[in-house]
Design an enzyme around this catalytic site. Structure first.
Site, mmCIF file in Angstrom:
data_model
loop_
_atom_site.group_PDB
_atom_site.id
_atom_site.type_symbol
_atom_site.label_atom_id
_atom_site.label_comp_id
_atom_site.label_asym_id
_atom_site.label_seq_id
_atom_site.Cartn_x
_atom_site.Cartn_y
_atom_site.Cartn_z
ATOM 1 C CG ASP A 197 -1.772 1.214 1.334
ATOM 2 O OD1 ASP A 197 -2.574 1.418 0.411
ATOM 3 O OD2 ASP A 197 -1.655 1.984 2.317
ATOM 4 C CD GLU B 298 -4.678 0.720 -3.461
ATOM 5 O OE1 GLU B 298 -5.882 0.614 -3.213
ATOM 6 O OE2 GLU B 298 -3.960 1.598 -2.971
ATOM 7 C CB CYS C 73 -12.564 -5.951 7.953
ATOM 8 S SG CYS C 73 -11.667 -6.984 9.125
ATOM 9 C CB CYS D 173 -14.561 -10.424 8.848
ATOM 10 S SG CYS D 173 -15.036 -8.702 9.059
ATOM 11 C CB CYS E 126 -12.866 -5.253 12.183
ATOM 12 S SG CYS E 126 -14.334 -5.958 11.437
ATOM 13 C CB CYS F 177 -14.006 -10.156 12.696
ATOM 14 S SG CYS F 177 -12.641 -9.187 12.023
ATOM 15 C CG ASP G 113 -0.978 3.039 5.637
ATOM 16 O OD1 ASP G 113 -2.091 3.444 5.251
ATOM 17 O OD2 ASP G 113 -0.071 3.791 6.035
HETATM 18 ZN ZN ZN Z 1 -13.459 -7.723 10.417
#
Ligand code: ZN
Length: 252
Positions: free
Chosen positions: A29, A118, A170, A173, A188, A191, A198
């Site tokens: 990233d 990216e 995330c 998950c 998150c 989860c 990053d």
């Molecule tokens: Zn998650």
């Protein structure tokens, strides 16, 4: 160039590096806080000298515009002196960036067998007047060019993925976790996964790259469902940078 005349020779030789395959896959990233953060959580810093050079550049830009007299012909010697100083500073920065891009890209490719990043070409590099931002945009792009170059040299796979939602999802998950740019940690609520922003993005980038790779391999091998229509080679509507397709063909 601003500091003198150069002569360039082009030599046509086949260059190939032997690659030590270890099974290391990585997503990176590209960011403003660090030059890049990878999917293993490792961060590569921006070169420190760059800040100093940028400051100097701003100073010289101000000097040039201060000395520029509108409508006056010819402009003063002092104006031209400042103009040349500014051009040299631009040259210095571009050399520093190139040096950093080449070394960092080579190190990255040498120690990995698959690199996903990216693609910033389609990140719509908006015109902006923020010097630091435009310099980093330029240096990221240059860096990815060198990453591709070394990937070819080493015969490894390099995948560019479109830059969408990689920081908001995330990586553990898959749920969307909206956050402002100022929020540096991904937490998150679904989860409980916590990671540097990053680092989380880099993990998403890697996953996206692996997913695209699977789709490409399956479509180019002409796999088909029983009774279904076989897909023609390369008939994938997935977004893929031109040079990456060439890269893939080379390595698979
Ligand atoms: Zn998650």
């Amino acid at each position: 160039r601003a500091d003198g005349y150069y002569c360039q020779f082009l030599v046509n030789v086949e260059r190939k590096e032997t690659h030590n395959f270890q099974g290391n896959v990585v997503g990176i990233d590209l960011g403003l806080n660090t030059f890049y953060t990878d999917s293993n959580g490792k961060a590569v810093d921006n070169p420190k000298y760059l800040r100093k050079s940028e400051k100097q550049l701003k100073k010289l830009q101000r000097k040039v515009s201060r000395r520029h007299k509108k409508g006056q012909k010819p402009q003063s010697n002092n104006y031209h002196k400042a103009r040349i100083q500014l051009a040299r500073q631009h040259l210095k920065i571009s050399r520093q960036l190139k040096d950093h891009a080449v070394k960092t890209a080579r190190a990255l490719i040498q120690s990995h067998d698959l690199v996903v990043y990216e693609d910033l070409k389609i990140a719509n590099l908006v015109k902006n007047h923020n010097l630091a931002k435009s310099i980093s945009d330029a240096s990221w792009y240059q860096f990815t060019q060198w990453v591709e170059y070394y990937a070819k040299l080493h015969g490894i796979v390099c995948v560019a993925v479109p830059p969408h939602f990689t920081s908001q999802n995330c990586s553990n998950c898959g749920q969307t976790v909206k956050k402002l740019l100022s929020v540096r940690t991904h937490k998150c609520p679904h989860c409980g996964y916590i990671a540097d922003r990053d680092h989380n993005a880099a993990r998403n980038i890697l996953a996206k790259g692996l997913e695209m790779l699977g789709a490409i391999v399956n479509s180019t091998e002409g796999h088909s469902e029983p009774g279904g229509n076989p897909k023609a080679t390369g008939e994938s509507n997935l977004w893929f940078g031109d040079s990456n397709v060439a890269n893939l063909k080379l390595s698979l």
